[in-house]
Design a protein around this motif. Structure first.
Motif, mmCIF file in Angstrom:
data_model
loop_
_atom_site.group_PDB
_atom_site.id
_atom_site.type_symbol
_atom_site.label_atom_id
_atom_site.label_comp_id
_atom_site.label_asym_id
_atom_site.label_seq_id
_atom_site.Cartn_x
_atom_site.Cartn_y
_atom_site.Cartn_z
ATOM 1 N N TRP A 144 0.847 -1.198 0.000
ATOM 2 C CA TRP A 144 0.000 0.000 0.000
ATOM 3 C C TRP A 144 0.886 1.253 0.000
ATOM 4 N N VAL A 145 1.875 1.273 0.883
ATOM 5 C CA VAL A 145 2.744 2.441 1.033
ATOM 6 C C VAL A 145 3.654 2.598 -0.178
ATOM 7 N N TYR A 146 4.256 1.497 -0.607
ATOM 8 C CA TYR A 146 5.205 1.524 -1.730
ATOM 9 C C TYR A 146 4.552 2.049 -3.013
ATOM 10 N N GLU A 147 3.361 1.585 -3.304
ATOM 11 C CA GLU A 147 2.692 2.001 -4.541
ATOM 12 C C GLU A 147 2.399 3.499 -4.546
ATOM 13 N N GLU A 148 1.943 4.028 -3.424
ATOM 14 C CA GLU A 148 1.662 5.469 -3.354
ATOM 15 C C GLU A 148 2.951 6.284 -3.441
ATOM 16 N N ALA A 149 3.981 5.873 -2.707
ATOM 17 C CA ALA A 149 5.260 6.593 -2.726
ATOM 18 C C ALA A 149 5.877 6.574 -4.123
ATOM 19 N N GLY A 150 5.755 5.426 -4.798
ATOM 20 C CA GLY A 150 6.338 5.276 -6.123
ATOM 21 C C GLY A 150 5.732 6.190 -7.174
ATOM 22 N N GLU A 151 4.560 6.726 -6.908
ATOM 23 C CA GLU A 151 3.948 7.687 -7.840
ATOM 24 C C GLU A 151 4.622 9.049 -7.767
ATOM 25 N N VAL A 152 5.444 9.271 -6.706
ATOM 26 C CA VAL A 152 5.998 10.600 -6.461
ATOM 27 C C VAL A 152 7.509 10.667 -6.649
ATOM 28 N N ASP A 153 8.227 9.605 -6.256
ATOM 29 C CA ASP A 153 9.687 9.685 -6.246
ATOM 30 C C ASP A 153 10.273 8.272 -6.250
#
Length: 181
Positions: free
Chosen positions: A30-39
């Motif tokens: 959940w966290v990785y996918e959201e973070a990966g959209e930004v940086d």
């Protein structure tokens, strides 16, 4: 760079939190996918989290192993290794890409930002860590000098899954969020 902190002992939960599922998906994902959209994203593991290491290997998620001596020591080690970075706990399943974007935009690389939420935005079922009248959330920016609060508006950032009861609450919330309309 965003570093997901996933190397803790999870003593209150009794098992590795990053691999626990919320709505059929591990919290780390959940966290990785959201973070990966930004940086660019890196997961910080330790010897305490062998199942999380297996998940990273299986999913092709880049990771590094920290000394695993404690939160503060690992943050200091990561800062020496990588310089200033945005950190997020792997047990905040409802962090959004927009939350990462906001803190990155405010981060100057010099002064650390401690992510907080006004207490009036914290849902009543939660019992967050409170400091100076704010709920502390597990999304921060880490630098060498000073510190200031960075105020978020996403109320679900206050759900840091540390106990079986909080995991059950996260599952209920996820089912509401993912329910067909």
């Amino acid at each position: 760079m965003i570093i997901i902190l996933a190397g803790g002992k999870s003593t209150r939960m009794g098992q590795e939190k990053p691999v626990l599922k919320v709505a059929s998906k591990q919290m780390l994902l959940w966290v990785y996918e959201e973070a990966g959209e930004v940086d660019d994203v890196l997961v910080a593991l330790s010897r305490n989290t062998p199942k999380t290491r297996e998940l990273c290997l299986r999913e092709g998620i880049p990771f590094i192993e920290t000394p695993g001596k404690g939160y503060v020591q690992d943050i200091q080690w990561l800062l020496r290794e990588f310089g200033p970075f945005v950190s997020v706990s792997a047990d905040i399943p409802f962090v959004k890409a927009s939350d990462f974007w906001l803190i990155e935009k405010a981060f100057d690389g010099k002064t650390s930002l401690t992510g907080v939420l006004p207490l009036e935005k914290v849902p009543g079922d939660l019992n967050p860590v409170v400091y100076r009248g704010y709920a502390i959330v597990g999304l921060n920016a880490v630098a060498e000098e000073g510190e200031r609060f960075f105020e978020f508006t996403n109320p679900l950032l206050s759900l840091n899954v540390n106990t079986p009861e909080e995991l059950e609450l996260a599952k209920r919330i996820a089912n509401l969020i993912r329910a067909p309309r």
